[in-house]
Design an enzyme around this catalytic site. Structure first.
Site, short mmCIF file in Angstrom:
data_model
loop_
_atom_site.label_atom_id
_atom_site.label_comp_id
_atom_site.label_asym_id
_atom_site.label_seq_id
_atom_site.Cartn_x
_atom_site.Cartn_y
_atom_site.Cartn_z
CE1 TYR A 121 -6.47 4.98 -2.23
CE2 TYR A 121 -4.94 4.42 -0.48
CZ TYR A 121 -6.18 4.29 -1.09
OH TYR A 121 -7.11 3.45 -0.54
CG HIS A 163 -11.40 0.37 -0.68
ND1 HIS A 163 -10.66 1.16 -1.51
CD2 HIS A 163 -10.73 0.39 0.49
CE1 HIS A 163 -9.60 1.65 -0.89
NE2 HIS A 163 -9.62 1.19 0.35
CB SER A 186 -0.90 0.00 1.24
OG SER A 186 -1.48 1.27 1.43
CE LYS A 245 -7.55 -2.87 -4.00
NZ LYS A 245 -8.18 -1.93 -3.05
CB THR A 304 -6.57 2.56 -5.06
OG1 THR A 304 -5.79 1.38 -4.85
CG2 THR A 304 -7.91 2.40 -4.36
#
Ligand SMILES: Cc1cc2nc3c(=O)[nH]c(=O)nc-3n(C[C@H](O)[C@H](O)[C@H](O)COP(=O)(O)O)c2cc1C
Ligand SMILES: CC(C)CC(=O)C(=O)O
Length: 367
Positions: free
Chosen positions: A133, A256, A110, A232, A159
């Site tokens: 992100y 999510h 992440s 995603k 994402t």
């Protein structure tokens, strides 16, 4: 960290996690958006699907191996990106990646990891993907991509379903805050979007959403790297055309884990229409509620190339550290093999047609 001997399924790890972990941290990890309708629906939809085996198939050359982006994937099970592993283990993502390496599972790291992406790569002998992100400033996004490339990451997973956080009532009730020593270390020094001051008006529209990515930004991103870019959190088949137009190399059907917009449909129910729209042009992966080998079989039968697992990784990390995560992943791998064996499907491709369809059965009986 002792793992009780009766921890034999992912649900056992979940139960132990709830027995052992601090309520506020539990509220962050296990909590969903709003009323948890999508979280529960992800599971309920898998439970509604029934399987249909073939008998007496020769399984002597059976294998769950496949190929993804030109690389051998031993099992179609990848660790989903989840933030802040240090919430449940002092070594955080380093412990997780060692377990993923031991079991030959690929891991998605992440953006919000609590350990530097370079340190995770150094501790890894498996393939890593970097979840991105997109940042307020493109330069910061580029810095993250270059760091991931330099550290040997094999794909970028961007994402797109969380331009703002979901309404997380469980976290709010429990008063969840990141504890001292746990932070998004890879974003250190980057300016973050923030809620607009009250004087300006809407905190969301005038604040948090400013500079949130749109399709042009995805096209820009794909042009910045030679790594495959996966999108995603595709939910609507109508988003397939713009996604492929922007140049992405893969799609992940995801809501999510029910943590963003509550009352979205279950991902396994969304998968077939998205697979149909993609029509083989890029791999389609899926996550949300995968807890059993039979769930994986159902996802592959409905057209997924592989699945990702999120919460179970954190449950197992909290309960048993490296051993817990490696055990949990081994359970999933073994359950997948057992399901393939019992379905008479020696290869992942043979899983097509193993979903029981009541209508098809009825028309067979009439003919
Ligand atoms: C605690 C937690 C943190 C998460 N953090 C991220 C994240 O940083 N980036 C992201 O793209 N998805 C994140 N997710 C979503 C997962 O990648 C994944 O979509 C979801 O967990 C899949 O559902 P499952 O937990 O039922 O397997 C997170 C999920 C959880 C439970
Ligand atoms: C810090 C969050 C944005 C990470 C996330 O995606 C999540 O908690 O679901």
């Amino acid at each position: 960290m002792t793992i009780p001997a009766d921890t034999v399924s992912l649900f056992d790890y979940e139960r132990r996690f709830h027995e052992r972990v601090d309520p506020a941290i539990r509220a962050y990890i296990a909590g969903a958006a709003a009323d948890g309708i999508t979280l529960r629906e992800n599971r309920a939809a898998f439970d509604r699907i029934r399987l249909m085996p073939r008998a007496l198939v020769d399984m002597s050359a059976a294998s769950a191996v496949s190929t993804l982006f030109g690389e051998r994937l031993d099992y179609p099970i990848i660790l989903a990106p989840t933030a802040y592993h240090k919430l449940v283990h002092p070594q955080g993502e380093l412990e997780t990646v060692r377990a993923a390496s031991l079991t030959n599972c690929w891991m998605t790291v992440s953006t919000q990891a609590s350990v530097s992406l370079e340190a995770i790569a150094e501790a890894s002998t498996t393939k890593l993907w970097f979840q991105l992100y997109m940042q307020l400033h493109r330069n910061d996004t580029l810095t993250l991509i270059r760091r991931a490339e330099d550290a040997g990451y094999k794909a970028i997973v961007v994402t797109i379903d969380a331009p703002v956080n979901g309404i997380r009532n469980d976290e709010q009730r429990a008063g969840f805050r990141l504890p001292e020593g746990v932070s998004a270390v890879n974003l250190s020094g980057f300016e973050q979007r923030s809620a607009a001051p009250e004087t300006v008006g809407s905190p969301v529209f005038k604040g948090l959403l400013q500079g949130a990515p749109c399709w042009d930004d995805i096209a820009w991103l794909c042009a910045q790297t030679s790594l495959p870019v996966l999108l995603k959190s595709i939910v609507n088949p109508a988003d397939v055309v713009p996604a492929l137009g922007a140049g992405v190399s893969g799609l992940i059907v995801s809501n999510h884990g029910g943590r963003t917009l509550d009352t979205l449909p279950a991902t396994i129910d969304l998968l077939p229409a998205i697979v149909a729209e993609v029509s083989g042009r890029v791999p389609v992966l899926v996550d949300g509620g995968i807890r059993r080998g039979t769930d994986i079989v159902k996802a592959i039968a409905l057209g997924a190339t592989a699945v990702l697992v999120g919460q179970p990784v954190l449950h197992a990390l909290a309960v048993g550290g490296l051993a817990g995560v490696a055990h949990m992943l081994t359970i999933l791998q073994t359950e997948l093999e057992a399901a393939m064996a019992l379905l008479g499907a020696p290869r992942l491709a043979d899983l097509k047609g193993t979903i029981f369809e009541r209508g098809a059965m009825a028309s067979r009986m009439q003919n």
